[in-house]
Design a protein around this motif. Sequence first.
Motif, short mmCIF file in Angstrom:
data_model
loop_
_atom_site.label_atom_id
_atom_site.label_comp_id
_atom_site.label_asym_id
_atom_site.label_seq_id
_atom_site.Cartn_x
_atom_site.Cartn_y
_atom_site.Cartn_z
N ALA A 1 -15.67 -0.27 46.45
CA ALA A 1 -14.96 -0.94 47.56
C ALA A 1 -13.48 -1.12 47.29
O ALA A 1 -12.73 -1.51 48.18
N CYS A 2 -13.04 -0.84 46.06
CA CYS A 2 -11.62 -1.00 45.72
C CYS A 2 -11.30 -0.10 44.53
O CYS A 2 -12.13 0.73 44.13
N ASP A 3 -10.12 -0.27 43.96
CA ASP A 3 -9.71 0.45 42.75
C ASP A 3 -10.62 0.00 41.60
O ASP A 3 -10.48 -1.11 41.09
N GLU A 4 -11.55 0.86 41.21
CA GLU A 4 -12.55 0.47 40.22
C GLU A 4 -11.95 0.24 38.84
O GLU A 4 -12.48 -0.54 38.05
N ILE A 5 -10.81 0.87 38.55
CA ILE A 5 -10.21 0.70 37.23
C ILE A 5 -9.62 -0.69 37.07
O ILE A 5 -9.90 -1.39 36.09
N ILE A 6 -8.83 -1.14 38.04
CA ILE A 6 -8.24 -2.47 37.93
C ILE A 6 -9.31 -3.54 38.02
O ILE A 6 -9.25 -4.57 37.33
N ALA A 7 -10.34 -3.33 38.86
CA ALA A 7 -11.43 -4.30 38.97
C ALA A 7 -12.16 -4.44 37.64
O ALA A 7 -12.50 -5.56 37.21
N ALA B 1 -23.45 -6.61 40.80
CA ALA B 1 -24.28 -5.55 40.25
C ALA B 1 -23.70 -5.04 38.93
O ALA B 1 -24.45 -4.74 37.99
N ALA B 2 -22.37 -4.96 38.85
CA ALA B 2 -21.72 -4.51 37.62
C ALA B 2 -21.94 -5.51 36.49
O ALA B 2 -22.21 -5.12 35.35
N ALA B 3 -21.82 -6.80 36.81
CA ALA B 3 -22.05 -7.84 35.80
C ALA B 3 -23.50 -7.78 35.30
O ALA B 3 -23.77 -7.92 34.10
N LYS B 4 -24.42 -7.54 36.22
CA LYS B 4 -25.83 -7.43 35.84
C LYS B 4 -26.06 -6.22 34.95
O LYS B 4 -26.84 -6.27 33.99
N LYS C 1 -17.33 -0.12 29.85
CA LYS C 1 -16.36 -0.22 30.95
C LYS C 1 -16.66 0.82 32.03
O LYS C 1 -16.56 0.54 33.23
N GLY C 2 -17.02 2.01 31.60
CA GLY C 2 -17.34 3.06 32.54
C GLY C 2 -18.57 2.73 33.36
O GLY C 2 -18.64 3.04 34.56
#
Length: 216
Positions: free
Chosen positions: A54-60, A183-186, A45-46
């Motif tokens: 670009a937004c609240d990374e925790i909720i995203a 990019a996060a999914a990758k 998750k981290g």
Amino acid sequence: EKSINLLRTQLEDCNKMVLEDDLKCMKRVLRRLNFIDKNEIVQMKGRVACEVSACDEIIATELMFSGMFQDMEPSELAALLSCLVYDERNSDMNYTFKNQKLADLHNVLLEHGKRVFKVYQDAKINIDETEYLASLNPKMMDMTFMWANGAGFSEICKGADIYEGSVIRCLRRLDELLKEMAAAAKAIGNLDLEDKFNQSSKRIRRGIVFAGSLYI
């Protein structure tokens, strides 16, 4: 002069203590949400959260790991994530959806927001619940959904109480977020979700919103 220097030193010490306390609280949040482990080693998750700015990374990140994105269409994905980048406020925070599916998606988002807020609250981070949930703003959802499905700019703006410049700014920020989410999914090996985010980005990157100049 000595008194001034003493006061300055005391103020710096107080600020340092506040920052240290805030850091401890935030670490507590990250541990409880499994962004880091008890040894402060970054978990999956981290790794995802590190890709998002670009937004609240925790909720995203919480949304991504909830699995809700898997069954969503690219246009629905864009609409939902618009809630995380549209940050303008006005006196009327109520919103009437044109599309019930989008209303249902926003309700799911709010449920995740409430859960994250509870973790913040338990970690002694001082934020207001109403203000935090209001930041998950749905006012661009219908417009984004229409835009991602090929509607014209004048069509999506018709009857809306949002300035055209604000619409353009939100869609551009949304494109940044979609690229970060891809990019996060990758980064975690979810190539199907990466492709879906890229499709969503491709759908909104058109027309006057992404023109090189708004004066052409």
